[in-house]
Design an enzyme around this catalytic site. Sequence first.
Site, PDB file in Angstrom:
ATOM      1  N   ASP A  35       0.813  -1.217   0.000  1.00 27.70           N
ATOM      2  CA  ASP A  35       0.000   0.000   0.000  1.00 27.70           C
ATOM      3  C   ASP A  35       0.850   1.273   0.000  1.00 27.70           C
ATOM      4  O   ASP A  35       0.735   2.121   0.908  1.00 27.70           O
ATOM      5  CB  ASP A  35      -0.907   0.031   1.250  1.00 27.70           C
ATOM      6  N   GLU A 208     -10.898   0.452  -3.971  1.00 25.88           N
ATOM      7  CA  GLU A 208     -10.064   1.040  -2.908  1.00 25.88           C
ATOM      8  C   GLU A 208      -8.895   1.795  -3.547  1.00 25.88           C
ATOM      9  O   GLU A 208      -8.847   1.951  -4.757  1.00 25.88           O
ATOM     10  CB  GLU A 208      -9.555  -0.060  -1.971  1.00 25.88           C
ATOM     11  N   ASN A 261      -5.377  -7.975  -3.988  1.00 27.91           N
ATOM     12  CA  ASN A 261      -5.572  -6.524  -3.989  1.00 27.91           C
ATOM     13  C   ASN A 261      -4.369  -5.767  -4.559  1.00 27.91           C
ATOM     14  O   ASN A 261      -3.246  -6.254  -4.556  1.00 27.91           O
ATOM     15  CB  ASN A 261      -5.984  -5.998  -2.612  1.00 27.91           C
ATOM     16  N   GLU A 332      24.648   4.750   4.513  1.00 29.21           N
ATOM     17  CA  GLU A 332      24.020   3.874   5.520  1.00 29.21           C
ATOM     18  C   GLU A 332      23.991   2.437   4.979  1.00 29.21           C
ATOM     19  O   GLU A 332      23.645   2.224   3.815  1.00 29.21           O
ATOM     20  CB  GLU A 332      22.610   4.357   5.841  1.00 29.21           C
ATOM     21  N   GLU A 334      21.994   0.188   5.326  1.00 28.08           N
ATOM     22  CA  GLU A 334      20.658  -0.260   4.909  1.00 28.08           C
ATOM     23  C   GLU A 334      20.238   0.391   3.588  1.00 28.08           C
ATOM     24  O   GLU A 334      19.053   0.485   3.287  1.00 28.08           O
ATOM     25  CB  GLU A 334      19.632   0.000   6.021  1.00 28.08           C
ATOM     26  N   ASP A 446      26.681  -0.594  10.404  1.00 23.01           N
ATOM     27  CA  ASP A 446      25.876   0.627  10.499  1.00 23.01           C
ATOM     28  C   ASP A 446      26.038   1.483   9.241  1.00 23.01           C
ATOM     29  O   ASP A 446      25.061   1.929   8.659  1.00 23.01           O
ATOM     30  CB  ASP A 446      26.299   1.405  11.757  1.00 23.01           C
TER      31      ASP A 446
END
Length: 452
Positions: A35, A208, A261, A332, A334, A446
């Site tokens: 979503d 929706e 969906n 970073e 991530e 990190d």
Amino acid sequence: MKTKISFILLSLVFSVFAKYSLADYPIVSQRFLADPGALVYNGRVYIYCSNDDDNPMDRRGGYQMQTIVCISSSDLKNWTDHGVVFRVPGGASWANRSWAPSPAERDGKFFLYFGNSGNGIGVAMADNPLGPFKDPIGKALIETSTPGVMPAKNMWLFDPMAFIDDDGQAYLYFGGNGDDNVRAIKLNRDMISVDGPAIKLTAPNFFEAAWVHKHNGTYYFSYSTTPRAQMRIDYMTSDNPISGFTYGGVVSMQPPSNNNNNHQAIFKLGDNWYQAYHNRIVAMESDIPPVYKRNICVDKINHNADGTIDTMKNTVNGLKQLKYLDPYERVEAETFSTQSGIETQSCEKGGMMMTDINTGDYVKVSGVDFGRGCKKFKASVSSASGGGSIEIRTGGVDGKLLGVCRVENTGGMQNWKMLSEKIKKVKGVHDLFFVFNSDEGPFNIDWWQFSN
Ligand code: FUB
């Protein structure tokens, strides 16, 4: 909190999931997200998502999302995982679910509109796009008692979309489950209160996922159609944000590997328009019951001169990288385009880290521009045991080896130490791979950075 049984199930399933990777599609395969709601701010797209990791693995589990996760990118290849930016009931005590968010920014404040399941719409606010977001009004912003919402037959009071027009007027669109169940309401300048009653709009086969964008002076209202109409993303157009919409066509068909969906966010980054959506390919390829475990994808859309939208092509890896990544800045851990086996988690000191690193896991960072060349690598790592090593390669998991960085015991999984390592000189633009070995114990990363 997970039960012991669901934890065991999760561990079993994740041992399969952890080994899964897929080119650059879907984006952010280390999480189940759905979503999307998109906000372009300062040259980055921030995509806020329902957190399907909150849903049980059990196929009867249902939607139980209580958190919203944010991911962002400035190049559309490498995505940064910012983790959870809003949760209920902590962030909004009256709500017990939060999903299908829509972000907005006004006067340096950030707003997230969310559905409390299908039972009302809330707003949360923060000083920066990464939150933490908090409800400033202590109650739902839109309820069935909000003037103009009712009467409506079996309306799902959810899937909000906040749109700020060029003249500064903000609107909130929402609703679900019936052609006559679309509503639009004006928001006041504060973005946390409404101005007047909700106005009824009608959309053929409306199910929706309301979304509004404006292109060349035309307002586009896009939405997911009903299962009978294949849960496509269709659109209507108008020259007015809250009236006069007529059916325009199909933005995108039911995505491949979805079969359930569908939910879109349309945004402009640089000169082009894109649609973020979800499908279920990660769960399907991992043999996980896919209904409540979705993943985000992004593809390009095109507006024609006559105002129509070409039906989007779903691609596996179709987007161009908008700009190269600068490895001389701190990056970073991530942030990457593809991963195999790793997880992301918040650090105790704040921010996010790469974790659950096992031997053979890797991440790919696409299109890294080393310029005239560099010879050093550094990274902030932590380990409570012997640690392991990070192989730094270009071009592939078996590509050219630039160096190997040893990770030793740093005294704890949240005790961070900076490692630095000389590497073979590397110049120009390459895809960068970090290939991991954790035979002597787990470790976390990190951030990382290259230098001359
Ligand atoms: O994620 C729960 C629901 O699924 C959303 O509210 C709908 O748009 C559909 O994607």
